[in-house]
Design an enzyme around this catalytic site. Sequence first.
Site, PDB file in Angstrom:
ATOM      1  N   CYS A  85       0.715  -1.292   0.056  1.00 13.15           N
ATOM      2  CA  CYS A  85       0.037  -0.167  -0.034  1.00 13.15           C
ATOM      3  C   CYS A  85       0.827   1.154   0.004  1.00 13.15           C
ATOM      4  O   CYS A  85       2.100   1.194   0.339  1.00 13.15           O
ATOM      5  CB  CYS A  85      -0.890  -0.020   1.215  1.00 13.15           C
ATOM      6  N   ARG A  92       4.788   0.462  -6.304  1.00  9.38           N
ATOM      7  CA  ARG A  92       4.858  -0.501  -4.966  1.00  9.38           C
ATOM      8  C   ARG A  92       3.907  -1.696  -5.179  1.00  9.38           C
ATOM      9  O   ARG A  92       4.017  -2.672  -4.446  1.00  9.38           O
ATOM     10  CB  ARG A  92       4.446   0.300  -3.785  1.00  9.38           C
ATOM     11  N   TRP A 131      -3.156  -2.385  -1.291  1.00  7.06           N
ATOM     12  CA  TRP A 131      -2.597  -3.919  -1.680  1.00  7.06           C
ATOM     13  C   TRP A 131      -3.243  -4.723  -0.717  1.00  7.06           C
ATOM     14  O   TRP A 131      -2.978  -4.707   0.322  1.00  7.06           O
ATOM     15  CB  TRP A 131      -1.160  -4.177  -1.596  1.00  7.06           C
ATOM     16  N   ASN A 182      -1.445   1.628   6.032  1.00 11.48           N
ATOM     17  CA  ASN A 182      -0.765   0.851   5.606  1.00 11.48           C
ATOM     18  C   ASN A 182      -0.301  -0.206   6.764  1.00 11.48           C
ATOM     19  O   ASN A 182      -0.053   0.101   7.851  1.00 11.48           O
ATOM     20  CB  ASN A 182       0.743   1.233   4.991  1.00 11.48           C
ATOM     21  N   GLY A 183      -0.318  -1.448   6.275  1.00 16.18           N
ATOM     22  CA  GLY A 183      -0.141  -2.447   7.401  1.00 16.18           C
ATOM     23  C   GLY A 183      -0.984  -3.328   7.813  1.00 16.18           C
ATOM     24  O   GLY A 183      -2.009  -3.459   6.755  1.00 16.18           O
ATOM     25  N   GLU A 218      18.656 -16.424  -8.792  1.00 18.94           N
ATOM     26  CA  GLU A 218      18.096 -15.200  -9.198  1.00 18.94           C
ATOM     27  C   GLU A 218      17.560 -15.057 -10.558  1.00 18.94           C
ATOM     28  O   GLU A 218      16.563 -14.448 -10.679  1.00 18.94           O
ATOM     29  CB  GLU A 218      19.493 -14.121  -8.922  1.00 18.94           C
ATOM     30  N   LYS A 248      13.807 -14.005 -11.227  1.00 17.74           N
ATOM     31  CA  LYS A 248      13.507 -12.983 -12.310  1.00 17.74           C
ATOM     32  C   LYS A 248      12.358 -13.414 -13.247  1.00 17.74           C
ATOM     33  O   LYS A 248      11.457 -12.966 -13.689  1.00 17.74           O
ATOM     34  CB  LYS A 248      14.478 -12.418 -13.045  1.00 17.74           C
ATOM     35  N   GLU A 281       8.906 -13.844 -11.607  1.00 10.33           N
ATOM     36  CA  GLU A 281       8.281 -12.885 -11.231  1.00 10.33           C
ATOM     37  C   GLU A 281       7.561 -12.257 -12.513  1.00 10.33           C
ATOM     38  O   GLU A 281       6.577 -11.605 -12.261  1.00 10.33           O
ATOM     39  CB  GLU A 281       9.345 -11.856 -10.701  1.00 10.33           C
ATOM     40  N   HIS A 314      20.848 -35.990  -8.589  1.00 17.49           N
ATOM     41  CA  HIS A 314      20.122 -36.557  -7.374  1.00 17.49           C
ATOM     42  C   HIS A 314      18.543 -36.336  -7.559  1.00 17.49           C
ATOM     43  O   HIS A 314      17.903 -36.014  -6.462  1.00 17.49           O
ATOM     44  CB  HIS A 314      20.611 -35.669  -6.057  1.00 17.49           C
ATOM     45  N   LYS A 331       6.476  -4.013  -4.377  1.00 10.61           N
ATOM     46  CA  LYS A 331       7.876  -3.541  -4.417  1.00 10.61           C
ATOM     47  C   LYS A 331       8.520  -3.568  -2.972  1.00 10.61           C
ATOM     48  O   LYS A 331       9.692  -4.282  -2.833  1.00 10.61           O
ATOM     49  CB  LYS A 331       7.867  -2.036  -5.010  1.00 10.61           C
TER      50      LYS A 331
HETATM   51  O1  M6R Z   1      13.526  -4.439  -0.328  1.00 10.57           O
HETATM   52  P1  M6R Z   1      13.938  -5.842   0.001  1.00 10.57           P
HETATM   53  O2  M6R Z   1      15.401  -6.074  -0.850  1.00 10.57           O
HETATM   54  O3  M6R Z   1      14.252  -6.144   1.452  1.00 10.57           O
HETATM   55  O4  M6R Z   1      13.017  -6.708  -0.607  1.00 10.57           O
HETATM   56  C1  M6R Z   1      13.326  -8.240  -0.457  1.00 10.57           C
HETATM   57  C2  M6R Z   1      12.477  -9.004  -1.440  1.00 10.57           C
HETATM   58  O5  M6R Z   1      10.948  -8.628  -1.350  1.00 10.57           O
HETATM   59  C3  M6R Z   1      12.643  -8.571  -3.199  1.00 10.57           C
HETATM   60  O6  M6R Z   1      14.140  -8.880  -3.236  1.00 10.57           O
HETATM   61  C4  M6R Z   1      11.922  -9.227  -4.024  1.00 10.57           C
HETATM   62  O7  M6R Z   1      12.002 -10.551  -4.021  1.00 10.57           O
HETATM   63  C5  M6R Z   1      11.753  -8.446  -5.506  1.00 10.57           C
HETATM   64  N1  M6R Z   1      10.755  -8.649  -6.113  1.00 10.57           N
HETATM   65  C6  M6R Z   1      12.833  -9.552  -6.476  1.00 10.57           C
HETATM   66  O8  M6R Z   1      13.072  -9.158  -7.670  1.00 10.57           O
END
Ligand code: M6R
Length: 609
Positions: A2, A27, A75, A99-100, A482, A486, A489, A505, A604
Amino acid sequence: MCGIVGAVAQRDVVDILVEGLRRLEYRGYDSAGVAVVSASGELTRLRRLGKVKELADAVALTPATGGTGIAHTRWATHGEPSERNAHPHVSSNITVVHNGIIENHSPLRDALKAKGYVFTSDTDTEVIAHLVEEELKSAGSLLAAVQKSVKQLHGAYGTVLLDKTDASRVVVARSGSPLVIGLGIGENFIASDQLALLPVTRRFIFLEEGDVAEITRHSVSIFDKDGQAVEREVHESNVSYDAGDKGQYRHFMLKEIYEQPTAINNTLEGRLSNDSVLDETFGNGAAELFKQVKHVQIVACGTSYHSGMVARYWLESLGGISCNVEIASEFRYRKSFVQPNSLLVSISQSGETADTLAALRLAKEAGYVGSLTICNVAGSSLVRESDLAFMTRAGAEIGVASTKAFTTQLVGLAMLTLAIGKYNGLTAAQQQELTEALKSLPGKLEQTLALAPQIEALAEEFADKHHALFLGRGDQYPIAMEGALKLKEISYIHAEAYAAGELKHGPLALIDAQMPIIVVAPNNDLLEKLKSNVEEVRARGGILYVFADADAKFQSDETMRVINLPHVADILAPIVYTLPLQLLSYYVAIIKGTDVDQPRNLAKSVTVE
Ligand code: M6R
């Protein structure tokens, strides 16, 4: 997650609020709303399911005038995404955005219903509105009512409230969800992220945990968690105004991928001498602390966790000390053994990730010799609450999929390896070699980005696939992870990463012509081992996409597409090999037509558990 924007001004603020929300779109959210109150006490509230654009269209059709207002992107956590559940929520004269998560919303809701309050949404937020209205009956002011109310809330909140019978002020409260006050001339603002307010001010006060503040056009009064009046430092922001613009690029993610050479130049700037890392790089007292450190415990989430995993290889092989890395959401809920002379390192782009912050707070009680955060957002909670902070200086990262934040974290962690290693056997010659390698990194990244057309051409072959496997060995294993994250996501293709030695394995059973296998293959000590793993895949009909050092001598043929990368020093390879995987995910997502910058269901900055 949010987003919040609020204003107390003489001019009409609705456009400022909607522009602020637009700047917070990155976000992740599912609905948006705004409420403004005019000097005569008339409240206009508009809410829309979907994008801020829908809200902006509604505002254009329905004149909403007033100098005091609050706005929100939601959100969903409690209650489906809908106009009814979108903020602001109203209880008679009180209007609120939040927010929260209010964890005890259910008993509060029951108690308020018993007093006759009628709920019109399924949200936890609505209890705040009714609770403050109830407390206002005896409290005498909105500020006092909010102070009494927050004592009854359990959970996380950044919340802003206004009372339409007094348009001269808003009251805000922070616990677990960031809020920043923007100082104007004859007007003041509030937001969950300074980016929202850059069009109107550059002067910010970051609220601390437990703070409640009353904001008018001419004053900001802040009270700490004990109700004591406090002064908080005013920060001048150097975040660029156009950080929220895509410029010539189609997406923020692509812009941020191409910004990496510059971002890393910024990360390095002023921090390296000719042959080592400068002592002041990690802040005052860092050298004294690093001399004592014999173990590093890293906590992080998502992409930041992957950078921590790379750092473990570096700290143990070059830094001369042991290192554990753990996902913050696991670390915070288990009893862990604290090694003697252990340094807690948190890694986070946003500095507000709830689990990482909770892990840091727990660690403070647990006997670590100190804490360091590797972070991209100045003034964030992790930066404020850690003993030492290394700012990655990546610049604002808007795309939900982290790119330049990750590679700049890796640069910071390579420097940490140098800074700690020099007290643990890293020789002067090794320090010089690593320092020179780091200085050459931006140029190597430029060379790698020039491969984009070749990578784009590969992407077509992924568009109809449902699964993908990423392989790496050693410090390239986290890079494979990673790469898989990506692709998941932003293209919604299921992807897994394996340490290539682990293939036989179990995962070999998955190999067939429908399973693309992406391999990261720098020319290092593990290359020959990796080549054997590649052959295991080939023998079973897998189609391979190999990102390799030209000297590694992989040959393209009908079962293997090879993209050659520049030769780089071992320490740079995890950083350099990340870029083609970012580009591959990006181009696959483009072909699939997904929302690259705001992928479905993701946010985000994950400020709730
Ligand atoms: O702000 P942060 O680096 O602590 O966030 C951690 C994860 O939420 C963040 O890296 C998330 O995995 C990304 N969407 C990856 O692209």
